[in-house]
Design a protein around this motif. Structure first.
Motif, PDB file in Angstrom:
ATOM      1  N   GLN A  68     -23.518   0.066  30.987  1.00  0.00           N
ATOM      2  CA  GLN A  68     -22.304  -0.570  30.054  1.00  0.00           C
ATOM      3  C   GLN A  68     -20.923   0.240  31.005  1.00  0.00           C
ATOM      4  O   GLN A  68     -20.050  -0.105  31.100  1.00  0.00           O
ATOM      5  N   LEU A  69     -21.740   1.309  31.517  1.00  0.00           N
ATOM      6  CA  LEU A  69     -20.759   2.756  31.323  1.00  0.00           C
ATOM      7  C   LEU A  69     -20.243   1.855  32.881  1.00  0.00           C
ATOM      8  O   LEU A  69     -18.506   1.433  33.008  1.00  0.00           O
ATOM      9  N   ALA A  70     -21.406   1.440  33.213  1.00  0.00           N
ATOM     10  CA  ALA A  70     -20.800   0.487  34.867  1.00  0.00           C
ATOM     11  C   ALA A  70     -19.943  -0.219  35.025  1.00  0.00           C
ATOM     12  O   ALA A  70     -18.751  -1.107  36.144  1.00  0.00           O
ATOM     13  N   ALA A  71     -20.162  -1.037  34.152  1.00  0.00           N
ATOM     14  CA  ALA A  71     -19.480  -2.210  33.933  1.00  0.00           C
ATOM     15  C   ALA A  71     -17.994  -2.074  33.699  1.00  0.00           C
ATOM     16  O   ALA A  71     -17.295  -2.580  34.175  1.00  0.00           O
ATOM     17  N   LEU A  72     -18.125  -1.277  32.718  1.00  0.00           N
ATOM     18  CA  LEU A  72     -16.101  -0.979  32.325  1.00  0.00           C
ATOM     19  C   LEU A  72     -15.683  -0.135  32.834  1.00  0.00           C
ATOM     20  O   LEU A  72     -14.104  -0.419  32.776  1.00  0.00           O
ATOM     21  N   LEU A  73     -16.449   0.805  34.177  1.00  0.00           N
ATOM     22  CA  LEU A  73     -15.594   1.791  34.690  1.00  0.00           C
ATOM     23  C   LEU A  73     -14.682   0.572  36.125  1.00  0.00           C
ATOM     24  O   LEU A  73     -13.373   0.636  36.354  1.00  0.00           O
ATOM     25  N   SER A  74     -16.006  -0.590  36.061  1.00  0.00           N
ATOM     26  CA  SER A  74     -15.438  -1.876  37.679  1.00  0.00           C
ATOM     27  C   SER A  74     -14.252  -2.730  36.574  1.00  0.00           C
ATOM     28  O   SER A  74     -13.192  -2.249  37.441  1.00  0.00           O
ATOM     29  N   SER A  75     -14.345  -2.417  35.469  1.00  0.00           N
ATOM     30  CA  SER A  75     -13.393  -3.094  35.176  1.00  0.00           C
ATOM     31  C   SER A  75     -11.939  -2.516  34.961  1.00  0.00           C
ATOM     32  O   SER A  75     -11.022  -3.242  35.327  1.00  0.00           O
ATOM     33  N   ALA A  76     -12.172  -1.436  34.592  1.00  0.00           N
ATOM     34  CA  ALA A  76     -10.823  -0.386  34.304  1.00  0.00           C
ATOM     35  C   ALA A  76     -10.139   0.197  35.501  1.00  0.00           C
ATOM     36  O   ALA A  76      -8.994  -0.181  35.140  1.00  0.00           O
ATOM     37  N   GLY A  77     -10.778  -0.348  35.985  1.00  0.00           N
ATOM     38  CA  GLY A  77      -9.906   0.016  38.116  1.00  0.00           C
ATOM     39  C   GLY A  77      -9.624  -1.238  38.311  1.00  0.00           C
ATOM     40  O   GLY A  77      -8.535  -1.043  38.835  1.00  0.00           O
ATOM     41  N   SER A  78     -10.195  -2.275  37.811  1.00  0.00           N
ATOM     42  CA  SER A  78      -9.444  -3.380  38.569  1.00  0.00           C
ATOM     43  C   SER A  78      -7.520  -3.882  37.236  1.00  0.00           C
ATOM     44  O   SER A  78      -6.531  -4.081  37.926  1.00  0.00           O
ATOM     45  N   GLN A  79      -7.884  -2.962  36.194  1.00  0.00           N
ATOM     46  CA  GLN A  79      -6.530  -2.747  35.326  1.00  0.00           C
ATOM     47  C   GLN A  79      -5.986  -1.911  35.293  1.00  0.00           C
ATOM     48  O   GLN A  79      -4.436  -2.186  34.885  1.00  0.00           O
TER      49      GLN A  79
END
Length: 455
Positions: free
Chosen positions: A331-342
């Motif tokens: 979950q953390l890896a996916a959320l950090l990837s999403s936050a990086g684009s936002q």
């Protein structure tokens, strides 16, 4: 002998019954009376002018009311998003994070032995105090809303959790093994009761923020209002063309002023709506949304850290803790990837650093799990809570620092953009109302001057 005029005879000038009257005077008096009353037939030019005047005045007033309503709704929603919904969403988010951090801090402190570091005790107390303050703030603003039961659960069970922690710390300070059991029970209370309730509160407040932002940036009523304004403008243009042909005068001063006022109102509204909407969309897309994603990432990191420390406390080799860590890791890896684009540019560096720290932490945890399987708890404990640069504890602290910096940067973007978006509507409601009244008055004055020429 004098001739007598017989009633009803041609000589009487009256074919009906009754006394003879002066017939030719009636139409003139009737027409004069109708002119005094202002009720000329619609087929006459004055009658048409009166109809046009009434129509234009009504159209200007109706459009002004619609425009004021639309602007008022957008301004109110923008103000609600910036001043009410976002602070409550932030308070709910911080309450959730504080509870999760308190649980991790209490569990980690136990691993240091009978006397945990003083800064751990301080951090735990700050977390509980912050969570209690945020709970009070959200409860005061809830007004008996749908989250009332969840707030009641938090208020009732938070003292239960802190009681378990205090019992665990007391037994641990005396050297009794029961201290670990109390902390495990406290952690179960946190994860099964408190955090789910806090999550529901946060989800509700975040939904309220999203709804306010959607109302502030919505287009349907704004489009209808602008289209209605253009329709009134077209009606005004056609009226001036007709009046010019009938009166052979190029301009009517009143209607020209009305046209200018209408153009000013339309341009003002269009600029305010477009600029305000752009700012509010930026506030949401590059402010509150990535901040929420990062908050979820922080909570996932805290969950993983809790599983990491509880696995050491139990020393049972329970696969549930390891499975929970892996789930939180994904979950953390996916959320950090999403936050990086936002996230905005101001937060991008911190997000990148957080992704690097998380990867390093995950690698260290794999080593800790191997030591756990080998029952080398002493080395595992040092790897998990040690002060070395490559220990799990150090990497976790760095990750928390990076996430906190990124969240603050995104929240600053929201605050600045939301304030700008809300400020775009300042004075617009009153301005549109005044301009609409001026348009109605201009129509009445300009066309009344033409009607006066027919008297």
């Amino acid at each position: 002998m004098t001739a007598t005029v017989t009633r009803g005879s041609p000589a009487s000038g009256n074919t009906g019954s009754g006394t003879a009257t002066a017939g030719p005077g009636k139409p003139a008096r009737r027409a004069a009376r109708r002119r005094r009353l202002g009720i000329e037939r619609a087929s006459t030019t004055p009658g048409k002018v009166r109809l046009i005047r009434a129509g234009l005045v009504a159209a200007c007033l109706a459009w002004g009311a619609l425009a004021a309503l639309m602007v008022s709704q957008h301004a109110s929603a923008a103000g609600e998003a910036a001043v009410t919904s976002e602070p409550l969403s932030l308070a709910a988010q911080q309450m959730y994070q504080s509870l999760a951090d308190a649980d991790v801090t209490a569990s980690t402190g136990y691993l240091y032995g009978r006397t945990p570091p003083f800064d751990f005790r301080q951090r735990y107390q700050r977390d509980i105090a912050a969570a209690s303050a945020d709970l009070k703030a959200v409860t005061a603003a809830s007004g008996g809303s749908a989250i009332g039961p969840h707030l009641s659960t938090l208020a009732a069970d938070l003292p239960v959790y802190t009681g378990y922690v205090e019992d665990g710390q007391t037994y641990n300070s005396l050297g009794y093994p029961a201290g670990g059991s109390f902390l495990e029970v406290a952690s179960d209370e946190m994860h099964l009761t408190l955090l789910p309730a806090a999550r529901d509160v946060y989800a509700y407040e975040n939904a309220q923020l999203a709804a306010a932002s959607a109302r502030a940036t919505g287009l349907p009523l704004a489009v209808v209002t602008l289209a209605a304004g253009l329709t009134v403008g077209f009606f005004l243009y056609r009226s001036q063309r007709w009046l010019s042909r009938r009166t052979h005068r190029t301009f009517n001063v009143g209607l020209v002023l009305v046209s200018v006022a209408g153009v000013v109102a339309l341009i003002w509204m269009a600029v305010a709506l477009l600029s305000g909407r752009a700012d509010l969309l930026r506030a949401t897309g590059h402010g509150s949304t990535p901040a929420e994603t990062l908050a979820q990432a922080d909570i996932a990191a805290l969950q993983a850290r809790g599983d990491e420390t509880l696995n050491l406390i139990s020393r049972t080799g329970d696969t549930d803790f390891q499975a929970g860590f892996r789930t939180a890791q994904e979950q953390l890896a996916a959320l950090l990837s999403s936050a990086g684009s936002q996230s905005a540019a101001s937060a991008a560096g911190s997000v990148t650093a957080a992704r690097h720290e998380a990867s390093s932490w995950f690698a260290v945890n794999q080593q800790a799990q191997k030591l756990d399987q080998a029952h080398d708890y002493g080395t595992e404990t040092q790897l998990v809570i040690g002060a070395g640069q490559d220990s799990a504890g150090t990497l976790f602290v760095r990750l928390e620092t990076d996430l906190d910096a990124a969240i603050r940067a995104d929240q600053a973007v929201f605050a600045d953009s939301a304030a700008s978006g809300s400020g775009a509507f300042t004075g617009l409601v009153a301005g549109v109302a005044v301009l609409a009244l001026a348009m109605a008055a201009g129509c009445a004055w300009g066309l009344s001057r033409r009607l006066a020429e027919y008297r």
